[in-house]
Write a protein that holds these residues in place. Structure first.
Motif, PDB file in Angstrom:
ATOM      1  N   THR A 106       7.560  -0.328  -5.201  1.00 60.40           N
ATOM      2  CA  THR A 106       8.459  -0.223  -3.799  1.00 60.40           C
ATOM      3  C   THR A 106       8.465   1.516  -2.868  1.00 60.40           C
ATOM      4  O   THR A 106       8.429   0.611  -2.209  1.00 60.40           O
ATOM      5  CB  THR A 106      10.088  -0.660  -4.569  1.00 60.40           C
ATOM      6  N   PHE A 107       8.861   2.189  -3.663  1.00 63.89           N
ATOM      7  CA  PHE A 107       9.233   3.855  -3.744  1.00 63.89           C
ATOM      8  C   PHE A 107       8.094   4.058  -2.949  1.00 63.89           C
ATOM      9  O   PHE A 107       7.420   4.617  -1.475  1.00 63.89           O
ATOM     10  CB  PHE A 107       9.759   4.202  -4.529  1.00 63.89           C
ATOM     11  N   ALA A 108       6.677   3.314  -3.795  1.00 62.27           N
ATOM     12  CA  ALA A 108       5.373   3.602  -3.022  1.00 62.27           C
ATOM     13  C   ALA A 108       5.090   3.171  -2.033  1.00 62.27           C
ATOM     14  O   ALA A 108       4.926   3.344  -0.596  1.00 62.27           O
ATOM     15  CB  ALA A 108       4.080   3.146  -3.441  1.00 62.27           C
ATOM     16  N   TRP A 109       5.545   1.956  -1.160  1.00 58.33           N
ATOM     17  CA  TRP A 109       5.306   1.444   0.026  1.00 58.33           C
ATOM     18  C   TRP A 109       6.242   2.467   0.943  1.00 58.33           C
ATOM     19  O   TRP A 109       5.952   2.312   2.181  1.00 58.33           O
ATOM     20  CB  TRP A 109       5.978  -0.525  -0.658  1.00 58.33           C
ATOM     21  N   THR A 110       7.046   2.003   0.449  1.00 58.18           N
ATOM     22  CA  THR A 110       8.074   2.750   1.367  1.00 58.18           C
ATOM     23  C   THR A 110       7.883   4.499   2.468  1.00 58.18           C
ATOM     24  O   THR A 110       8.400   4.828   2.847  1.00 58.18           O
ATOM     25  CB  THR A 110       9.393   2.902   1.153  1.00 58.18           C
ATOM     26  N   ALA A 111       7.541   4.925   1.328  1.00 53.10           N
ATOM     27  CA  ALA A 111       6.138   6.234   0.938  1.00 53.10           C
ATOM     28  C   ALA A 111       5.443   6.390   1.952  1.00 53.10           C
ATOM     29  O   ALA A 111       5.236   6.914   3.397  1.00 53.10           O
ATOM     30  CB  ALA A 111       6.301   6.974  -0.557  1.00 53.10           C
ATOM     31  N   ALA A 112       4.516   5.568   1.755  1.00 49.29           N
ATOM     32  CA  ALA A 112       3.838   5.255   2.866  1.00 49.29           C
ATOM     33  C   ALA A 112       4.165   5.165   4.285  1.00 49.29           C
ATOM     34  O   ALA A 112       3.708   5.531   5.148  1.00 49.29           O
ATOM     35  CB  ALA A 112       2.203   3.535   2.452  1.00 49.29           C
ATOM     36  N   LEU A 113       5.087   3.700   4.369  1.00 49.24           N
ATOM     37  CA  LEU A 113       5.317   3.371   5.471  1.00 49.24           C
ATOM     38  C   LEU A 113       6.316   4.949   6.131  1.00 49.24           C
ATOM     39  O   LEU A 113       5.783   5.004   7.617  1.00 49.24           O
ATOM     40  CB  LEU A 113       6.643   2.278   5.572  1.00 49.24           C
ATOM     41  N   SER A 114       6.537   5.619   5.108  1.00 47.34           N
ATOM     42  CA  SER A 114       7.216   7.302   5.618  1.00 47.34           C
ATOM     43  C   SER A 114       6.562   7.737   6.567  1.00 47.34           C
ATOM     44  O   SER A 114       6.805   8.754   7.830  1.00 47.34           O
ATOM     45  CB  SER A 114       8.379   7.943   4.764  1.00 47.34           C
ATOM     46  N   PHE A 115       5.846   7.619   5.953  1.00 48.00           N
ATOM     47  CA  PHE A 115       5.044   9.211   6.018  1.00 48.00           C
ATOM     48  C   PHE A 115       3.986   8.849   7.653  1.00 48.00           C
ATOM     49  O   PHE A 115       3.666   9.666   8.682  1.00 48.00           O
ATOM     50  CB  PHE A 115       3.701   9.349   4.827  1.00 48.00           C
ATOM     51  N   SER A 116       3.677   8.082   7.811  1.00 52.12           N
ATOM     52  CA  SER A 116       2.795   6.993   9.582  1.00 52.12           C
ATOM     53  C   SER A 116       4.296   7.378  10.169  1.00 52.12           C
ATOM     54  O   SER A 116       4.112   7.911  11.116  1.00 52.12           O
ATOM     55  CB  SER A 116       2.866   5.774   9.040  1.00 52.12           C
ATOM     56  N   TYR A 117       5.727   7.336   9.624  1.00 50.07           N
ATOM     57  CA  TYR A 117       6.453   7.092  10.288  1.00 50.07           C
ATOM     58  C   TYR A 117       6.913   8.514  11.019  1.00 50.07           C
ATOM     59  O   TYR A 117       7.078   8.913  12.144  1.00 50.07           O
ATOM     60  CB  TYR A 117       8.389   6.422  10.124  1.00 50.07           C
ATOM     61  N   ALA A 118       6.835   9.800   9.719  1.00 51.77           N
ATOM     62  CA  ALA A 118       6.636  10.789  10.097  1.00 51.77           C
ATOM     63  C   ALA A 118       4.874  11.022  10.683  1.00 51.77           C
ATOM     64  O   ALA A 118       5.581  12.276  12.254  1.00 51.77           O
ATOM     65  CB  ALA A 118       6.531  11.659   9.101  1.00 51.77           C
ATOM     66  N   ALA A 119       4.236  10.874  11.106  1.00 52.13           N
ATOM     67  CA  ALA A 119       3.148  11.172  11.767  1.00 52.13           C
ATOM     68  C   ALA A 119       3.748  10.451  12.863  1.00 52.13           C
ATOM     69  O   ALA A 119       3.542  11.231  14.838  1.00 52.13           O
ATOM     70  CB  ALA A 119       2.183  10.549  11.318  1.00 52.13           C
TER      71      ALA A 119
ATOM     72  N   VAL B 121      -4.716  -0.022  -5.045  1.00 48.78           N
ATOM     73  CA  VAL B 121      -3.351   1.180  -4.600  1.00 48.78           C
ATOM     74  C   VAL B 121      -3.168   1.805  -3.656  1.00 48.78           C
ATOM     75  O   VAL B 121      -2.985   1.823  -2.177  1.00 48.78           O
ATOM     76  CB  VAL B 121      -2.384   1.695  -5.688  1.00 48.78           C
ATOM     77  N   LEU B 122      -4.733   3.104  -3.708  1.00 55.33           N
ATOM     78  CA  LEU B 122      -4.563   4.002  -2.435  1.00 55.33           C
ATOM     79  C   LEU B 122      -4.782   2.923  -1.257  1.00 55.33           C
ATOM     80  O   LEU B 122      -4.749   3.085   0.115  1.00 55.33           O
ATOM     81  CB  LEU B 122      -5.422   4.942  -3.186  1.00 55.33           C
ATOM     82  N   ALA B 123      -5.827   2.390  -1.541  1.00 57.27           N
ATOM     83  CA  ALA B 123      -6.064   2.080  -0.211  1.00 57.27           C
ATOM     84  C   ALA B 123      -5.421   1.111   0.795  1.00 57.27           C
ATOM     85  O   ALA B 123      -5.430   1.265   1.799  1.00 57.27           O
ATOM     86  CB  ALA B 123      -7.368   0.923  -0.343  1.00 57.27           C
ATOM     87  N   ALA B 124      -4.988   0.411   0.128  1.00 62.71           N
ATOM     88  CA  ALA B 124      -3.422  -0.522   0.865  1.00 62.71           C
ATOM     89  C   ALA B 124      -3.159   0.541   1.435  1.00 62.71           C
ATOM     90  O   ALA B 124      -2.207   0.347   2.365  1.00 62.71           O
ATOM     91  CB  ALA B 124      -3.035  -0.918  -0.687  1.00 62.71           C
ATOM     92  N   LEU B 125      -2.175   1.607   0.884  1.00 60.33           N
ATOM     93  CA  LEU B 125      -1.546   3.013   1.079  1.00 60.33           C
ATOM     94  C   LEU B 125      -1.741   3.133   2.250  1.00 60.33           C
ATOM     95  O   LEU B 125      -1.449   3.869   2.987  1.00 60.33           O
ATOM     96  CB  LEU B 125      -1.142   3.703  -0.365  1.00 60.33           C
ATOM     97  N   VAL B 126      -2.959   3.447   2.076  1.00 59.34           N
ATOM     98  CA  VAL B 126      -3.835   4.477   3.320  1.00 59.34           C
ATOM     99  C   VAL B 126      -3.893   3.641   4.313  1.00 59.34           C
ATOM    100  O   VAL B 126      -3.495   4.127   6.091  1.00 59.34           O
ATOM    101  CB  VAL B 126      -5.125   4.933   3.113  1.00 59.34           C
ATOM    102  N   LEU B 127      -4.450   2.331   4.558  1.00 65.03           N
ATOM    103  CA  LEU B 127      -4.400   1.811   5.236  1.00 65.03           C
ATOM    104  C   LEU B 127      -3.590   1.207   6.088  1.00 65.03           C
ATOM    105  O   LEU B 127      -2.780   1.386   7.278  1.00 65.03           O
ATOM    106  CB  LEU B 127      -4.950   0.184   5.706  1.00 65.03           C
ATOM    107  N   ILE B 128      -2.388   1.142   4.805  1.00 68.22           N
ATOM    108  CA  ILE B 128      -0.840   0.349   6.312  1.00 68.22           C
ATOM    109  C   ILE B 128      -0.476   1.892   6.894  1.00 68.22           C
ATOM    110  O   ILE B 128       0.262   1.808   7.592  1.00 68.22           O
ATOM    111  CB  ILE B 128      -0.060   0.363   4.599  1.00 68.22           C
ATOM    112  N   ALA B 129      -0.632   2.657   6.128  1.00 66.71           N
ATOM    113  CA  ALA B 129       0.162   4.574   7.454  1.00 66.71           C
ATOM    114  C   ALA B 129      -0.862   4.188   8.230  1.00 66.71           C
ATOM    115  O   ALA B 129      -0.239   4.638   9.001  1.00 66.71           O
ATOM    116  CB  ALA B 129       0.461   5.318   6.331  1.00 66.71           C
ATOM    117  N   LEU B 130      -2.414   4.705   8.500  1.00 68.29           N
ATOM    118  CA  LEU B 130      -2.736   4.150   9.567  1.00 68.29           C
ATOM    119  C   LEU B 130      -2.853   3.591  10.345  1.00 68.29           C
ATOM    120  O   LEU B 130      -2.248   3.147  11.579  1.00 68.29           O
ATOM    121  CB  LEU B 130      -3.986   4.428   8.883  1.00 68.29           C
ATOM    122  N   SER B 131      -2.671   1.615  10.234  1.00 69.01           N
ATOM    123  CA  SER B 131      -2.229   1.023  10.991  1.00 69.01           C
ATOM    124  C   SER B 131      -0.454   0.897  11.475  1.00 69.01           C
ATOM    125  O   SER B 131      -0.874   0.527  12.560  1.00 69.01           O
ATOM    126  CB  SER B 131      -2.330  -0.727  10.135  1.00 69.01           C
ATOM    127  N   ASN B 132       0.336   1.018  10.761  1.00 63.33           N
ATOM    128  CA  ASN B 132       1.764   1.840  10.887  1.00 63.33           C
ATOM    129  C   ASN B 132       1.497   2.770  12.115  1.00 63.33           C
ATOM    130  O   ASN B 132       2.529   2.386  12.860  1.00 63.33           O
ATOM    131  CB  ASN B 132       2.596   1.777   9.786  1.00 63.33           C
TER     132      ASN B 132
END
Length: 422
Positions: free
Chosen positions: A52-65, A109-120
């Motif tokens: 859950t923390f990894a999911w929220t961290a990926a979203l947070s990284f995209s929001y920071a960008a 995991v890594l592919a999912a997090l990168v793609l979520i961050a970019l799409s978001n």
């Protein structure tokens, strides 16, 4: 209805503008809220303690960008009258990276997090830009209603896209197809839905801004805006208010499906059915509160929604049955549609008309900053307190209380006069 629009604006343009909300809501509803988030935690990350923390961290990284680039893109789009062009780029980016989630499976995991961050990231960039068209389309006294039309139309789009995915999921499960196979296909459905539904926006919505040759670069223009922010103190205070209450909203949106499955033990079908109904409630909230906002005032309407959010958090925290959780979820839907439409309308009311893209970039900065620490707060609490989702949702409720207190310091008419005088 024509009297609610700005001069020279046609009804079909407002429809085309609303179609973008209709289109992009499929992304948030399916990818962020209902399907992929829970899929990531349970299948991709295999229920690891950090999932859950990894999911929220990926979203947070995209929001920071988005936080860094949003105001700059808005300033550049204002100077070059290019909001629509940048919106097209952001749309293509979100559609493409959402489609690529089709290739994510267990352990990726890594592919999912990168793609979520970019799409978001591309989703959030487009969200800022489409909002910047609002002051060009609506009469200043009807910002709430026109914004409400867009948000309510958006929730209907999310409802339709999720319904299509649910139909496919149900058919797949009845045939014995596992989630690792059918969930990726829903990413293709969502990407195609976004691309098709957004097409009218680019065909019919006009760019009314004019290029401003000789203006400073976007970074210098943004610094100038920040220096002059004292002239817009009520807008500045409201952006701070948004920073807090939007943190709570984003946490709920990002983690609703995870909470339903981990705490309330909902199945995938039950979770999707819940979110389908919540989208109807959210559409009603966005549409109805737009009219209420114009009738009773911006601050009172937003305060009412924040009280509703606080009540929702309390009900969800104490829920032990599916019935009470359904009540909490639908109250969240009602407040979600209302507060988001109302917030966008008030920014449009307080922003200088000639710098709408830039100030909606600052709105995006506030909402995306909130989207960093809101979900991260939830994820960190679940990690620190051994997966205690009830404590996590209670912690996010504090943000609504702070937002309500900050809202009391805003004088809307004083802020409107400052914007008109610039």
């Amino acid at each position: 209805m024509r009297s609610l629009l700005a001069p020279q604006v046609k009804l079909h343009e407002v429809w085309a503008w609303s179609m973008y909300d209709f289109a992009n809501s499929g992304y948030t509803t399916v990818v962020i809220t209902a399907v992929f988030g829970a899929f990531f935690v349970s299948v991709v990350a295999q229920n690891k303690p950090w999932a859950t923390f990894a999911w929220t961290a990926a979203l947070s990284f995209s929001y920071a960008a988005i936080l860094v680039t949003g105001p700059l893109l808005g300033a550049w789009a204002d100077a070059h009258a290019a909001k629509k062009q940048v919106l097209l780029v952001s749309t293509v980016g979100c559609v493409a990276f959402t489609a690529l989630l089709f290739y994510v499976g267990p352990g990726d995991v890594l592919a999912a997090l990168v793609l979520i961050a970019l799409s978001n990231y591309f989703f959030g960039t487009g969200e800022n830009l489409i909002a910047a068209f609002l002051p060009e389309l609506a009469d200043s006294k009807a910002m709430g209603r026109v914004s409400g039309w867009g948000w309510s139309f958006g929730y209907l789009g999310g409802l339709l896209c999720l319904g299509l995915c649910l139909y496919y999921i149900t058919a797949s499960q009845s045939s014995g197809v596992p989630a690792a196979v059918f969930v990726p296909v829903t990413m293709l459905i969502t990407a195609a839905f976004f691309a098709l539904a957004a097409t009218p926006t680019f065909l019919f919505l006009r760019e009314r801004a004019v290029p401003q040759p000789g203006t400073e670069g976007p970074w210098n223009r943004l610094k100038q805006t920040l220096r002059q922010s004292r002239e817009y103190r009520d807008l500045r205070r409201f952006l701070l208010c948004i920073l807090f209450y939007q943190a709570g909203i984003t946490a709920v949106i990002s983690l609703a499906a995870i909470y339903a499955q981990e705490v309330m033990k909902f199945t995938t079908e039950q979770t999707i059915a819940l979110i389908l109904v919540v989208n109807v409630t959210a559409a009603a909230g966005a549409f109805g509160f737009g009219y209420l906002q114009d009738a009773i005032g911006h601050v009172r309407a937003i305060a009412l929604t924040l009280v509703g959010w606080i009540v929702m958090i309390v009900i969800a925290f104490f829920s032990v049955s599916a019935g009470t959780f359904w009540v909490a979820a639908n109250l969240a839907g009602l407040c979600m549609g209302a507060s988001q439409a109302a917030g966008r309308a008030l920014v449009g009311y307080l922003a200088p008309p000639s710098r709408a893209g830039e100030f909606f970039g600052l709105w995006g900065l506030a909402t995306k900053a909130a989207s960093i620490f809101g979900p991260l707060t939830y994820g960190a609490v679940t990690w620190i307190f051994a997966g205690n989702h009830r404590l996590a949702i209670l912690a996010t409720g504090v943000y609504f209380v702070i937002g309500l207190l900050l809202l009391r310091t805003i004088d809307v008419e004083r802020g409107r006069k400052a914007a008109a005088a610039s």
